[in-house]
Enzyme design. Sequence first.
Site, PDB file in Angstrom:
ATOM      1  N   CYS A  86       0.842  -1.197   0.000  1.00 38.69           N
ATOM      2  CA  CYS A  86       0.000   0.000   0.000  1.00 38.69           C
ATOM      3  C   CYS A  86       0.880   1.251   0.000  1.00 38.69           C
ATOM      4  O   CYS A  86       1.582   1.504  -0.945  1.00 38.69           O
ATOM      5  CB  CYS A  86      -0.969  -0.052   1.180  1.00 38.69           C
ATOM      6  N   HIS A 194      -3.387  -5.881   0.956  1.00 41.38           N
ATOM      7  CA  HIS A 194      -2.717  -6.060   2.247  1.00 41.38           C
ATOM      8  C   HIS A 194      -2.624  -7.530   2.661  1.00 41.38           C
ATOM      9  O   HIS A 194      -3.525  -8.023   3.331  1.00 41.38           O
ATOM     10  CB  HIS A 194      -3.495  -5.309   3.337  1.00 41.38           C
ATOM     11  N   GLU A 196      -0.774  -8.677   4.971  1.00 43.57           N
ATOM     12  CA  GLU A 196      -0.591  -8.734   6.431  1.00 43.57           C
ATOM     13  C   GLU A 196      -1.923  -8.639   7.174  1.00 43.57           C
ATOM     14  O   GLU A 196      -1.987  -8.928   8.358  1.00 43.57           O
ATOM     15  CB  GLU A 196       0.379  -7.633   6.885  1.00 43.57           C
TER      16      GLU A 196
END
Lengths: 227, 83
Positions: A86, A194, A196
Amino acid sequence: MRFAVVVFPGSNCDMDMLFAIQDALGEDVEYISHRDQDLSRFDAVLLPGGFSYGDYLRSGSIASFSPIMESVKAFAQADKPILGVCNGFQVLLESGLLPGAMKRNENLKFICQTTPVIVANNETQFTSEYQQDERIQLPIAHAEGNYECDDATLEKLEQHNQIVFRYADNPNGSKGDIAGICNEKGNVLGMMPHPERAVDSLLGSADGLRLFQSILVNWREHHAVTS
Amino acid sequence: MVKVKVYVTLKEGVLDPQGKAVEQALDAKGFNGVSDMRVGKYMEFNLDANMATENQIEEMCEQLLANPVIEDYRYETEEVVSS
């Protein structure tokens, strides 16, 4: 394996990234300040999402001049793995470690949703645990993820198999449905989705975990660690 | 001292989603005939006269103020008259 999570003023996915490595992957990880310059004790560097420097001027532009970024460039030169997610991707673009730039999303809105992503190249050290063309679910959360580059750059990306992730259902207008690209050597990956935030099915998807597992598997292969 | 005024816009040929939306909004308000709307940035700053060379200002624009991958820039300079 030891990971660094770089914290810029305005980073806000740094804790998610730390959680992914520490709790989901089970490896060593620590925060490192944008003012630091020593990355010698790390095996991989993670640039997290957020709004470094408030997105002033352009997303990632001011952060790309942080003291740490000189060391990150040297880290890239040394063929060590770097992942930017990002805002981290935007920083990699602004610092010239990856080609192209980000524009406002086509619909001018901040898009926050889980979106299907295709693994377009599973032969990188970030994606080896995925199947080629596998469809995975990853969250996106950005206003400026509309990837743009000139036609010559796009052709080069295609030629060298640098397009690692593509959107199955392009949400933001990105050229070539690009969701993530790597450098020619394949050790620097930038992506808007994302991983994560998708490391446990309790979070809605665990599809992101295999990205971090890929990094670990490939690092172990190269370093023949038995522990 | 020199005042530098920098204008940054998306390159010609690069779709400007913001410009497009503003253009449509003008049309919706009844201002017809608007086309090719580009939304950009305007920056101004003072620069020591001995630093204010064309080369120096262009370097500033290329390295930070604009992103040459997607943006064009132009600038104007004027003498700052100290009172």
